[in-house]
Design a protein around this motif. Sequence first.
Motif, PDB file in Angstrom:
ATOM      1  N   GLU A 122      14.772   4.299  34.711  1.00 22.98           N
ATOM      2  CA  GLU A 122      16.267   3.913  34.071  1.00 22.98           C
ATOM      3  C   GLU A 122      16.796   4.827  34.042  1.00 22.98           C
ATOM      4  O   GLU A 122      16.417   6.157  33.415  1.00 22.98           O
ATOM      5  CB  GLU A 122      15.664   2.900  32.818  1.00 22.98           C
ATOM      6  CG  GLU A 122      16.816   2.318  31.706  1.00 22.98           C
ATOM      7  CD  GLU A 122      17.685   2.042  32.877  1.00 22.98           C
ATOM      8  OE1 GLU A 122      17.620   0.410  33.196  1.00 22.98           O
ATOM      9  OE2 GLU A 122      18.692   2.024  32.897  1.00 22.98           O
ATOM     10  N   ASP A 150      17.893   8.363  38.535  1.00 22.45           N
ATOM     11  CA  ASP A 150      18.121   7.556  38.996  1.00 22.45           C
ATOM     12  C   ASP A 150      17.080   6.744  39.971  1.00 22.45           C
ATOM     13  O   ASP A 150      16.177   7.530  40.675  1.00 22.45           O
ATOM     14  CB  ASP A 150      18.924   8.229  40.516  1.00 22.45           C
ATOM     15  CG  ASP A 150      19.458   7.062  41.335  1.00 22.45           C
ATOM     16  OD1 ASP A 150      20.064   5.997  41.109  1.00 22.45           O
ATOM     17  OD2 ASP A 150      19.043   7.856  42.572  1.00 22.45           O
ATOM     18  N   GLY A 151      16.821   5.335  40.347  1.00 25.33           N
ATOM     19  CA  GLY A 151      15.661   4.835  40.938  1.00 25.33           C
ATOM     20  C   GLY A 151      15.889   5.336  42.410  1.00 25.33           C
ATOM     21  O   GLY A 151      14.502   5.239  43.473  1.00 25.33           O
ATOM     22  N   ASP A 171      15.145  -4.403  40.119  1.00 26.37           N
ATOM     23  CA  ASP A 171      16.222  -4.812  39.107  1.00 26.37           C
ATOM     24  C   ASP A 171      16.916  -3.814  39.193  1.00 26.37           C
ATOM     25  O   ASP A 171      17.186  -3.466  37.611  1.00 26.37           O
ATOM     26  CB  ASP A 171      15.595  -5.465  38.762  1.00 26.37           C
ATOM     27  CG  ASP A 171      16.704  -6.787  37.726  1.00 26.37           C
ATOM     28  OD1 ASP A 171      17.708  -6.921  38.197  1.00 26.37           O
ATOM     29  OD2 ASP A 171      16.330  -6.758  36.337  1.00 26.37           O
TER      30      ASP A 171
HETATM   31  C1  LIG Z   1      19.571  -6.164  35.469  1.00 26.65           C
HETATM   32  S1  LIG Z   1      19.188  -4.617  34.948  1.00 26.65           S
HETATM   33  C2  LIG Z   1      17.486  -4.568  34.641  1.00 26.65           C
HETATM   34  C3  LIG Z   1      16.693  -5.919  33.508  1.00 26.65           C
HETATM   35  C4  LIG Z   1      15.447  -5.384  32.948  1.00 26.65           C
HETATM   36  N1  LIG Z   1      14.395  -5.453  34.539  1.00 26.65           N
HETATM   37  C5  LIG Z   1      14.461  -7.014  33.025  1.00 26.65           C
HETATM   38  O1  LIG Z   1      14.437  -8.005  33.792  1.00 26.65           O
HETATM   39  O2  LIG Z   1      14.830  -6.414  31.616  1.00 26.65           O
HETATM   40  C6  LIG Z   1      19.623  -2.740  35.454  1.00 26.65           C
HETATM   41  C7  LIG Z   1      19.432  -2.219  34.550  1.00 26.65           C
HETATM   42  O3  LIG Z   1      19.620  -1.020  35.566  1.00 26.65           O
HETATM   43  C8  LIG Z   1      19.917   0.205  35.673  1.00 26.65           C
HETATM   44  N2  LIG Z   1      20.255   0.816  36.316  1.00 26.65           N
HETATM   45  C9  LIG Z   1      21.569   1.167  37.401  1.00 26.65           C
HETATM   46  N3  LIG Z   1      21.858   1.542  38.378  1.00 26.65           N
HETATM   47  C10 LIG Z   1      20.277   2.711  39.012  1.00 26.65           C
HETATM   48  C11 LIG Z   1      19.520   3.617  39.343  1.00 26.65           C
HETATM   49  N4  LIG Z   1      20.858   3.970  40.303  1.00 26.65           N
HETATM   50  N5  LIG Z   1      18.497   3.841  38.807  1.00 26.65           N
HETATM   51  C12 LIG Z   1      17.989   3.256  37.579  1.00 26.65           C
HETATM   52  N6  LIG Z   1      18.153   2.543  36.876  1.00 26.65           N
HETATM   53  C13 LIG Z   1      20.196   1.714  37.194  1.00 26.65           C
HETATM   54  C14 LIG Z   1      20.533  -0.032  34.555  1.00 26.65           C
HETATM   55  O4  LIG Z   1      21.546   1.303  33.220  1.00 26.65           O
HETATM   56  C15 LIG Z   1      20.416  -1.579  34.010  1.00 26.65           C
HETATM   57  O5  LIG Z   1      19.428  -0.940  32.182  1.00 26.65           O
END
Ligand SMILES: C[S@@+](CC[C@H](N)C(=O)[O-])C[C@H]1O[C@@H](n2cnc3c(N)ncnc32)[C@H](O)[C@@H]1O
Length: 243
Positions: A122, A150-151, A171
């Motif tokens: 996250e 970062d992912g 996600d």
């Molecule tokens: C749709 S939400 C996830 C929901 C979660 N998977 C659930 O189903 O409960 C997307 C998440 O990805 C995170 N995020 C966005 N870009 C990201 C990145 N580049 N690397 C890691 N996390 C990221 C956001 O902060 C957010 O918390």
Amino acid sequence: MLFRSAFVRSRPPEIAPRFLPAPQPLPRIEDLGRDYAPYRPLFAAPPEAGHHLIAGWPVEGALIVTEPRGFLRPADALTLFDLARYQRGNVLEIGSAWGLSATILCRGVAARRSGGRVISVELDPLFQAATCAAVKRAGLSRWHSLRKGDGTALMEQAIARGETYGAIFIDHDHGPTASEAACRLLPELLAPDGLALFHDFNDRLNTSGAYGIHAAVSALLAADTRFAFYGMPGCCALIGWAR
Ligand SMILES: C[S@@+](CC[C@H](N)C(=O)[O-])C[C@H]1O[C@@H](n2cnc3c(N)ncnc32)[C@H](O)[C@@H]1O
């Protein structure tokens, strides 16, 4: 004590149930966001406590309304539980927000006999804290680790360490660059027989280019015939090694 440890050691290993979906053609991008398939079990195994818990959560509109909050349909959530419950090895999720998917994945791993952990990646510090708090409240911390950042960068680091995962839930950033990176890295991250679930694949935003999930999955399947598309549970796409 000696008797007890001998007994524990002699428990038979859990037999992996049969994976049910057959490979199918990838849906056309213009057909996305029209229909959402109900949950169908991924494995030939009877429903158990985790399935009953998730199926009992209230739904508003199409989404589960529970604590922690999230944006999952019942079919998404039950598919996540199946993946974590019946795949072997560790589970990786990219993007955990409030921790709904993380707690579901942890429940699946906790119900296994074969062990394993859920690793959530996250980016946002507030969501990092929220995920850990949700997992702790649910009493699932022993099955969970959080990686902050970062992912794409953390998937690359996992590959450099030689890590592989039996199940991966993508996600996070649904844009073209991050989606392409996830699909590019998938072949090295996915264990033999591994499966990956892409959330929001079945979403009209893929047609406008705001989301790049369909394009990235489609390019991966076209370039690498070792992969197969196994269907669209809820708003997700399930892909994995061709079996
Ligand atoms: C749709 S939400 C996830 C929901 C979660 N998977 C659930 O189903 O409960 C997307 C998440 O990805 C995170 N995020 C966005 N870009 C990201 C990145 N580049 N690397 C890691 N996390 C990221 C956001 O902060 C957010 O918390």
